[in-house]
Design a protein around this motif. Structure first.
Motif, PDB file in Angstrom:
ATOM      1  N   GLY A   1      -7.021 -44.970  -2.220  1.00 57.17           N
ATOM      2  CA  GLY A   1      -7.323 -45.622  -3.626  1.00 57.17           C
ATOM      3  C   GLY A   1      -6.102 -45.396  -4.365  1.00 57.17           C
ATOM      4  O   GLY A   1      -6.133 -45.508  -5.896  1.00 57.17           O
ATOM      5  N   GLN A   2      -4.817 -45.340  -4.037  1.00 54.69           N
ATOM      6  CA  GLN A   2      -3.570 -45.249  -4.434  1.00 54.69           C
ATOM      7  C   GLN A   2      -2.632 -45.911  -3.683  1.00 54.69           C
ATOM      8  O   GLN A   2      -2.117 -45.402  -2.723  1.00 54.69           O
ATOM      9  N   VAL A   3      -2.329 -47.300  -4.210  1.00 57.65           N
ATOM     10  CA  VAL A   3      -1.154 -48.062  -3.315  1.00 57.65           C
ATOM     11  C   VAL A   3      -0.079 -48.208  -4.085  1.00 57.65           C
ATOM     12  O   VAL A   3      -0.033 -48.765  -5.325  1.00 57.65           O
ATOM     13  N   PRO A   4       1.062 -47.562  -3.734  1.00 59.76           N
ATOM     14  CA  PRO A   4       2.312 -47.813  -4.346  1.00 59.76           C
ATOM     15  C   PRO A   4       2.974 -49.411  -4.118  1.00 59.76           C
ATOM     16  O   PRO A   4       3.160 -49.745  -3.192  1.00 59.76           O
ATOM     17  N   LEU A   5       3.249 -49.715  -5.486  1.00 62.42           N
ATOM     18  CA  LEU A   5       4.053 -51.081  -5.607  1.00 62.42           C
ATOM     19  C   LEU A   5       5.066 -50.788  -6.429  1.00 62.42           C
ATOM     20  O   LEU A   5       5.181 -50.285  -7.189  1.00 62.42           O
TER      21      LEU A   5
ATOM     22  N   MET B   1       7.882 -49.208 -11.082  1.00 61.09           N
ATOM     23  CA  MET B   1       6.791 -48.227 -10.083  1.00 61.09           C
ATOM     24  C   MET B   1       5.411 -48.297 -10.461  1.00 61.09           C
ATOM     25  O   MET B   1       5.160 -47.657 -11.418  1.00 61.09           O
ATOM     26  N   LEU B   2       4.486 -49.029  -9.789  1.00 61.55           N
ATOM     27  CA  LEU B   2       3.216 -49.031 -10.034  1.00 61.55           C
ATOM     28  C   LEU B   2       2.252 -48.444  -8.745  1.00 61.55           C
ATOM     29  O   LEU B   2       2.646 -48.197  -7.800  1.00 61.55           O
ATOM     30  N   THR B   3       1.066 -47.958  -9.367  1.00 61.81           N
ATOM     31  CA  THR B   3       0.265 -47.237  -8.572  1.00 61.81           C
ATOM     32  C   THR B   3      -1.084 -47.830  -8.818  1.00 61.81           C
ATOM     33  O   THR B   3      -1.643 -47.988  -9.998  1.00 61.81           O
ATOM     34  N   VAL B   4      -1.646 -48.811  -7.731  1.00 62.18           N
ATOM     35  CA  VAL B   4      -2.830 -49.459  -8.201  1.00 62.18           C
ATOM     36  C   VAL B   4      -3.949 -48.906  -7.267  1.00 62.18           C
ATOM     37  O   VAL B   4      -3.702 -48.292  -6.338  1.00 62.18           O
ATOM     38  N   ASP B   5      -5.364 -49.224  -7.566  1.00 60.21           N
ATOM     39  CA  ASP B   5      -6.326 -48.732  -6.902  1.00 60.21           C
ATOM     40  C   ASP B   5      -6.501 -49.379  -5.500  1.00 60.21           C
ATOM     41  O   ASP B   5      -7.147 -48.854  -4.621  1.00 60.21           O
ATOM     42  N   SER B   6      -6.295 -50.848  -5.420  1.00 56.24           N
ATOM     43  CA  SER B   6      -6.860 -51.427  -4.520  1.00 56.24           C
ATOM     44  C   SER B   6      -5.986 -52.867  -4.265  1.00 56.24           C
ATOM     45  O   SER B   6      -5.216 -53.110  -5.217  1.00 56.24           O
ATOM     46  N   LEU B   7      -6.157 -53.508  -3.176  1.00 56.15           N
ATOM     47  CA  LEU B   7      -5.520 -54.802  -3.105  1.00 56.15           C
ATOM     48  C   LEU B   7      -6.601 -55.772  -2.749  1.00 56.15           C
ATOM     49  O   LEU B   7      -6.177 -56.935  -2.024  1.00 56.15           O
ATOM     50  N   SER B   8      -7.848 -55.764  -3.409  1.00 54.82           N
ATOM     51  CA  SER B   8      -8.685 -56.813  -2.987  1.00 54.82           C
ATOM     52  C   SER B   8      -8.451 -58.000  -3.891  1.00 54.82           C
ATOM     53  O   SER B   8      -8.002 -58.143  -4.934  1.00 54.82           O
TER      54      SER B   8
END
Length: 256
Positions: free
Chosen positions: A200-204, A231-238
């Protein structure tokens, strides 16, 4: 004959006296002396001293002196120019008080993220960005060639072009950037993304490279570059879903 007749010569009193013989030149030259026996003694005078002409030797000291003077003048002029430039920059800074623009990521949407048959990974992102110019007296021209890219673990997923526009004083502008890209060895990268998504934490990482020109009053200065990292942290890559940004930390700097 007791008495002889005597004849006396008669003297002519009116006749001029006999001429005296011409004086003879002395046998001893001037400056000479005579010996005790009366003979002349020659006095030898010392010969006059010889005047030696010294050869003219050109010394290198004068050349070195001229060279040192030239170096000193050149350094003095350079120092003076640096002082004038520094004073000008200082005055401009005090008058205009420049500040770096602020950027923020409003939203991130993934329109395509798939593994192709040739094992390459295709990615298409749509990013909404807000740019704010906090300067009171400085305008910003965003020139051609600006890029925005998305990275994951030092691998670039996609990138796109920034729009060209002019941003006025204390102006806030929102614009959309479409990013696309294709990555080799996509199977390994896709597996890492799917594993990271389960947490639930994807670093981009979003990188910004924006060539801009600064406008001071009516004067447009040469181009500079704004470099930034978010620096972003997203919940998913759907795909086809609005991605929730859980954390965002952006840093920007100006490079001449």
């Amino acid at each position: 004959m007791a008495d002889h007749q005597r004849i006396h010569p008669m003297v002519d009193t009116e006749a001029p006296p006999p001429a005296s013989p011409p004086p003879t030149a002395p046998l001893v030259p001037p400056g000479s002396s005579t010996s005790e026996k009366g003979g002349p003694v020659m006095v030898q005078h010392p010969p006059p001293p010889l005047q030696h002409t010294m050869p003219v030797i050109t010394s290198t000291n004068s050349k070195r002196g001229c060279f040192c003077k030239c170096i000193c003048w050149t350094l003095s002029i350079l120092i003076l120019l640096l002082i004038i430039l520094g004073a000008t920059v200082g005055i401009l800074y005090l008058v205009f008080k420049p500040k770096i623009p602020n950027y923020s990521i409003n939203s991130l949407r993934i329109s395509d993220l798939r593994l192709n048959f040739d094992l390459t990974l295709s990615a298409k992102f749509d990013v909404k960005v807000t740019a704010y110019n906090p300067n009171k007296k400085i305008g910003i021209y965003y020139e051609k060639g600006g890029r925005l890219s998305v990275w994951y673990t030092n691998t670039q997923l996609c990138d796109g072009s920034l729009p060209e526009f002019y941003q006025g004083h204390r102006n806030r502008t929102v614009f959309n950037v479409s990013l696309s890209g294709q990555v080799q060895s996509g199977s390994t990268l896709m597996a890492a993304l799917q594993q990271q998504q389960q947490t639930g934490q994807v670093p981009l990482e979003l990188k910004v490279h924006a060539p801009v020109a600064i406008k001071l009053g009516r004067l447009k200065l040469k181009k500079v570059r704004i470099l930034g990292e978010c620096m972003l942290t997203v919940d998913s890559l759907s795909a086809n879903n609005l991605i929730s940004i859980k954390a965002s930390n952006c840093k920007f700097r100006l490079k001449l």
